[in-house]
Design a protein around this motif. Structure first.
Motif, PDB file in Angstrom:
ATOM      1  N   THR A 115      32.896  63.272  36.229  1.00 36.72           N
ATOM      2  CA  THR A 115      34.105  62.970  35.481  1.00 36.72           C
ATOM      3  C   THR A 115      34.413  61.488  35.648  1.00 36.72           C
ATOM      4  OG1 THR A 115      34.920  65.168  35.972  1.00 36.72           O
ATOM      5  CG2 THR A 115      36.545  63.568  35.212  1.00 36.72           C
ATOM      6  N   PRO A 116      34.636  60.795  34.547  1.00 35.83           N
ATOM      7  CA  PRO A 116      34.933  59.358  34.666  1.00 35.83           C
ATOM      8  C   PRO A 116      36.253  59.137  35.409  1.00 35.83           C
ATOM      9  CG  PRO A 116      34.875  60.041  32.347  1.00 35.83           C
ATOM     10  CD  PRO A 116      34.619  61.247  33.174  1.00 35.83           C
ATOM     11  N   VAL A 117      36.268  58.119  36.209  1.00 38.96           N
ATOM     12  CA  VAL A 117      37.462  57.753  36.958  1.00 38.96           C
ATOM     13  C   VAL A 117      38.302  56.829  36.086  1.00 38.96           C
ATOM     14  CG1 VAL A 117      38.358  56.623  39.033  1.00 38.96           C
ATOM     15  CG2 VAL A 117      36.249  57.954  39.129  1.00 38.96           C
ATOM     16  N   ARG A 118      39.562  57.160  35.954  1.00 45.65           N
ATOM     17  CA  ARG A 118      40.446  56.349  35.126  1.00 45.65           C
ATOM     18  C   ARG A 118      40.770  55.049  35.841  1.00 45.65           C
ATOM     19  NH1 ARG A 118      45.744  58.690  32.116  1.00 45.65           N
ATOM     20  NH2 ARG A 118      45.866  57.008  30.603  1.00 45.65           N
ATOM     21  N   GLN A 119      40.573  53.962  35.141  1.00 44.98           N
ATOM     22  CA  GLN A 119      40.825  52.644  35.699  1.00 44.98           C
ATOM     23  C   GLN A 119      42.257  52.210  35.400  1.00 44.98           C
ATOM     24  OE1 GLN A 119      38.538  50.931  37.478  1.00 44.98           O
ATOM     25  NE2 GLN A 119      37.147  52.674  37.248  1.00 44.98           N
ATOM     26  N   LYS A 120      42.879  51.565  36.354  1.00 43.01           N
ATOM     27  CA  LYS A 120      44.222  51.029  36.151  1.00 43.01           C
ATOM     28  C   LYS A 120      44.129  49.787  35.267  1.00 43.01           C
ATOM     29  CE  LYS A 120      46.186  52.571  40.480  1.00 43.01           C
ATOM     30  NZ  LYS A 120      46.806  52.139  41.737  1.00 43.01           N
ATOM     31  N   ARG A 121      45.071  49.701  34.356  1.00 45.33           N
ATOM     32  CA  ARG A 121      45.124  48.526  33.485  1.00 45.33           C
ATOM     33  C   ARG A 121      45.808  47.378  34.200  1.00 45.33           C
ATOM     34  NH1 ARG A 121      47.222  50.682  27.682  1.00 45.33           N
ATOM     35  NH2 ARG A 121      45.551  52.158  27.292  1.00 45.33           N
ATOM     36  N   SER A 122      45.279  46.199  33.998  1.00 47.48           N
ATOM     37  CA  SER A 122      45.969  45.020  34.537  1.00 47.48           C
ATOM     38  C   SER A 122      46.752  44.360  33.402  1.00 47.48           C
ATOM     39  CB  SER A 122      44.951  44.038  35.115  1.00 47.48           C
ATOM     40  OG  SER A 122      44.076  43.623  34.111  1.00 47.48           O
ATOM     41  N   ARG A 123      47.935  43.923  33.704  1.00 50.27           N
ATOM     42  CA  ARG A 123      48.802  43.352  32.658  1.00 50.27           C
ATOM     43  C   ARG A 123      48.815  41.873  32.719  1.00 50.27           C
ATOM     44  NH1 ARG A 123      53.829  47.283  31.843  1.00 50.27           N
ATOM     45  NH2 ARG A 123      52.664  49.177  32.006  1.00 50.27           N
TER      46      ARG A 123
END
Length: 85
Positions: free
Chosen positions: A77-85
Motif C-alpha cells: 500500500t502506498p504511503v501517503r506523503q505529507k504536502r509541504s506548503r
C-alpha cells in the motif's frame, strides 16, 4: 618435512581443491523441458537448489504442476506523503 607437517599440507591442498571445484547442482533441466518452463519458474534468484513456492509444490506432488494454484500476489500500500506548503 615430518609426517604431521606433510599431512597438514595434504589436507590444506585438498580443502582448497574442494572449495574451488564447481558445486554439483540438484536442478534438473529435464523438469523445465517437461513443463515448458524456464528454471526461474521453480527456483529463487539464488538458483538451484533453492526452490520457490512453485518448486516446492512440484517436488511434493510427484513432479507435476497439476492442480497448482498460485498464491495471490500482494502489492504494498502506498504511503501517503505529507504536502509541504
Amino acid at each position: 618435512m615430518n609426517k604431521r607437517r606433510s599431512n597438514q599440507l595434504f589436507l590444506l591442498v585438498m580443502l582448497g581443491f574442494l572449495l574451488l571445484s564447481p558445486a554439483s547442482s540438484s536442478a534438473r533441466p529435464e523438469y523445465a523441458a517437461a513443463e515448458s518452463r524456464n528454471c526461474p519458474y521453480c527456483h529463487t534468484r539464488d538458483g538451484p537448489p533453492q526452490l520457490n513456492e512453485v518448486g516446492k509444490y512440484y517436488g511434493i506432488n510427484n513432479h507435476t504442476l497439476e492442480g497448482y494454484i498460485p498464491s495471490p500476489q500482494t502489492t504494498p500500500t502506498p504511503v501517503r506523503q505529507k504536502r509541504s506548503r
